[in-house]
Design a protein around this motif. Structure first.
Motif, PDB file in Angstrom:
ATOM      1  N   LEU A   1       0.828  -1.183  -0.082  1.00  0.00           N
ATOM      2  CA  LEU A   1      -0.096  -0.001   0.035  1.00  0.00           C
ATOM      3  C   LEU A   1       0.667   1.061   0.098  1.00  0.00           C
ATOM      4  CD1 LEU A   1      -2.806  -0.857   2.655  1.00  0.00           C
ATOM      5  CD2 LEU A   1      -2.512  -1.637   0.229  1.00  0.00           C
ATOM      6  N   SER A   2       0.558   2.403  -0.633  1.00  0.00           N
ATOM      7  CA  SER A   2       1.179   3.388  -0.764  1.00  0.00           C
ATOM      8  C   SER A   2       0.029   4.513  -0.381  1.00  0.00           C
ATOM      9  CB  SER A   2       1.924   3.770  -2.196  1.00  0.00           C
ATOM     10  OG  SER A   2       2.724   2.883  -2.322  1.00  0.00           O
ATOM     11  N   CYS A   3       0.545   5.646   0.210  1.00  0.00           N
ATOM     12  CA  CYS A   3       0.014   6.746   0.621  1.00  0.00           C
ATOM     13  C   CYS A   3       0.809   8.142   0.130  1.00  0.00           C
ATOM     14  CB  CYS A   3      -0.260   6.854   2.078  1.00  0.00           C
ATOM     15  SG  CYS A   3      -1.284   8.450   2.637  1.00  0.00           S
ATOM     16  N   ALA A   4       0.265   9.013  -0.548  1.00  0.00           N
ATOM     17  CA  ALA A   4       0.928  10.100  -1.010  1.00  0.00           C
ATOM     18  C   ALA A   4       0.060  11.271  -0.330  1.00  0.00           C
ATOM     19  CB  ALA A   4       0.757  10.281  -2.514  1.00  0.00           C
ATOM     20  N   ALA A   5       1.053  12.214   0.223  1.00  0.00           N
ATOM     21  CA  ALA A   5       0.582  13.249   1.009  1.00  0.00           C
ATOM     22  C   ALA A   5       0.764  14.556   0.125  1.00  0.00           C
ATOM     23  CB  ALA A   5       1.160  13.280   2.417  1.00  0.00           C
ATOM     24  N   SER A   6      -0.055  15.543   0.497  1.00  0.00           N
ATOM     25  CA  SER A   6       0.004  17.008  -0.143  1.00  0.00           C
ATOM     26  C   SER A   6       0.371  17.671   1.350  1.00  0.00           C
ATOM     27  CB  SER A   6      -1.134  17.436  -0.917  1.00  0.00           C
ATOM     28  OG  SER A   6      -2.171  17.489  -0.149  1.00  0.00           O
ATOM     29  N   GLY A   7       0.916  19.017   0.912  1.00  0.00           N
ATOM     30  CA  GLY A   7       0.995  19.921   2.014  1.00  0.00           C
ATOM     31  C   GLY A   7       2.487  19.815   2.557  1.00  0.00           C
ATOM     32  N   SER A   8       2.640  20.704   3.543  1.00  0.00           N
ATOM     33  CA  SER A   8       4.181  21.056   3.915  1.00  0.00           C
ATOM     34  C   SER A   8       4.407  20.376   5.331  1.00  0.00           C
ATOM     35  CB  SER A   8       4.411  22.546   3.794  1.00  0.00           C
ATOM     36  OG  SER A   8       3.346  23.028   4.993  1.00  0.00           O
ATOM     37  N   ILE A   9       3.711  19.547   5.737  1.00  0.00           N
ATOM     38  CA  ILE A   9       4.123  19.151   7.205  1.00  0.00           C
ATOM     39  C   ILE A   9       4.427  17.651   7.336  1.00  0.00           C
ATOM     40  CG2 ILE A   9       2.594  20.734   8.441  1.00  0.00           C
ATOM     41  CD1 ILE A   9       0.324  18.803   8.857  1.00  0.00           C
ATOM     42  N   PHE A  10       4.430  17.087   6.021  1.00  0.00           N
ATOM     43  CA  PHE A  10       4.608  15.482   5.907  1.00  0.00           C
ATOM     44  C   PHE A  10       5.819  15.059   6.897  1.00  0.00           C
ATOM     45  CE2 PHE A  10       4.283  11.284   4.448  1.00  0.00           C
ATOM     46  CZ  PHE A  10       5.389  10.745   4.473  1.00  0.00           C
ATOM     47  N   SER A  11       6.982  15.851   6.716  1.00  0.00           N
ATOM     48  CA  SER A  11       8.307  15.262   7.234  1.00  0.00           C
ATOM     49  C   SER A  11       8.200  15.388   8.705  1.00  0.00           C
ATOM     50  CB  SER A  11       9.442  15.917   6.515  1.00  0.00           C
ATOM     51  OG  SER A  11       9.419  17.560   7.004  1.00  0.00           O
ATOM     52  N   ILE A  12       7.425  16.304   9.299  1.00  0.00           N
ATOM     53  CA  ILE A  12       7.574  16.606  10.828  1.00  0.00           C
ATOM     54  C   ILE A  12       6.261  15.975  11.614  1.00  0.00           C
ATOM     55  CG2 ILE A  12       8.679  18.597  10.719  1.00  0.00           C
ATOM     56  CD1 ILE A  12       6.098  20.254  10.586  1.00  0.00           C
ATOM     57  N   SER A  13       5.488  15.127  10.893  1.00  0.00           N
ATOM     58  CA  SER A  13       4.407  14.393  11.234  1.00  0.00           C
ATOM     59  C   SER A  13       4.669  13.014  11.414  1.00  0.00           C
ATOM     60  CB  SER A  13       3.176  14.688  10.318  1.00  0.00           C
ATOM     61  OG  SER A  13       2.909  15.813  10.192  1.00  0.00           O
ATOM     62  N   ASP A  14       4.055  12.341  12.386  1.00  0.00           N
ATOM     63  CA  ASP A  14       3.846  10.786  12.438  1.00  0.00           C
ATOM     64  C   ASP A  14       2.717  10.245  11.273  1.00  0.00           C
ATOM     65  OD1 ASP A  14       4.084  10.792  16.026  1.00  0.00           O
ATOM     66  OD2 ASP A  14       5.367  11.277  14.445  1.00  0.00           O
ATOM     67  N   MET A  15       3.063   9.100  10.693  1.00  0.00           N
ATOM     68  CA  MET A  15       2.177   8.698   9.864  1.00  0.00           C
ATOM     69  C   MET A  15       1.749   7.321  10.170  1.00  0.00           C
ATOM     70  SD  MET A  15       2.023  10.793   7.391  1.00  0.00           S
ATOM     71  CE  MET A  15       1.024   9.960   6.236  1.00  0.00           C
ATOM     72  N   GLY A  16       0.464   6.841   9.866  1.00  0.00           N
ATOM     73  CA  GLY A  16       0.004   5.555  10.366  1.00  0.00           C
ATOM     74  C   GLY A  16      -0.948   4.793   9.020  1.00  0.00           C
ATOM     75  N   TRP A  17      -1.044   3.633   9.320  1.00  0.00           N
ATOM     76  CA  TRP A  17      -1.679   2.778   8.709  1.00  0.00           C
ATOM     77  C   TRP A  17      -2.705   2.336   9.823  1.00  0.00           C
ATOM     78  CZ3 TRP A  17      -2.670   2.858   3.621  1.00  0.00           C
ATOM     79  CH2 TRP A  17      -1.695   3.232   2.777  1.00  0.00           C
TER      80      TRP A  17
END
Length: 120
Positions: free
Chosen positions: A20-36
């Protein structure tokens, strides 16, 4: 504004693999936690795997050793490699971005979900 778009779901036989892949927009991706997360019919949504902004990971016991979460900050994407799939992994999988910028502020964003179906 953050938008999350999942892809990669589908139908697979037990023992098979999906990514699975998830593509994000916006400017906060690198400073955010990501989850499935996933939600099966009649059940509550549950955490499957999480990766922090510092790339620490944790997994649900039910998928530990079979699933791997990873992130690419340059491409603003997060992946979930799922191996050894079981029928009980069947669910809609959702991508989540979790951001706590300061104080008590908490922001959670969700994708639209992608269906994973594992046949026995």
């Amino acid at each position: 504004q953050v938008q999350l778009v999942e892809s990669g779901g589908g139908l697979v036989q037990a023992g098979g693999s999906l990514r699975l892949s998830c593509a994000a927009s916006g400017s906060i991706f690198s400073i955010s936690d990501m989850g499935w997360y996933r939600q099966a019919p009649g059940k509550q949504r549950e955490l499957v795997a999480r990766i922090t902004s510092g790339s620490s990971t944790n997994y649900a016991d039910s998928v530990n050793g079979r699933f791997t979460i990873s992130r690419d900050n340059a491409k603003k994407t997060v992946h979930l490699q799922m191996n050894g799939l079981k029928p009980e992994d069947t669910a809609v999988y959702y991508c989540n971005l979790h951001w706590e910028p300061w104080g008590n502020r908490i922001y959670d964003y969700w994708g639209q979900g992608t269906q994973v179906t594992v046949s026995s």
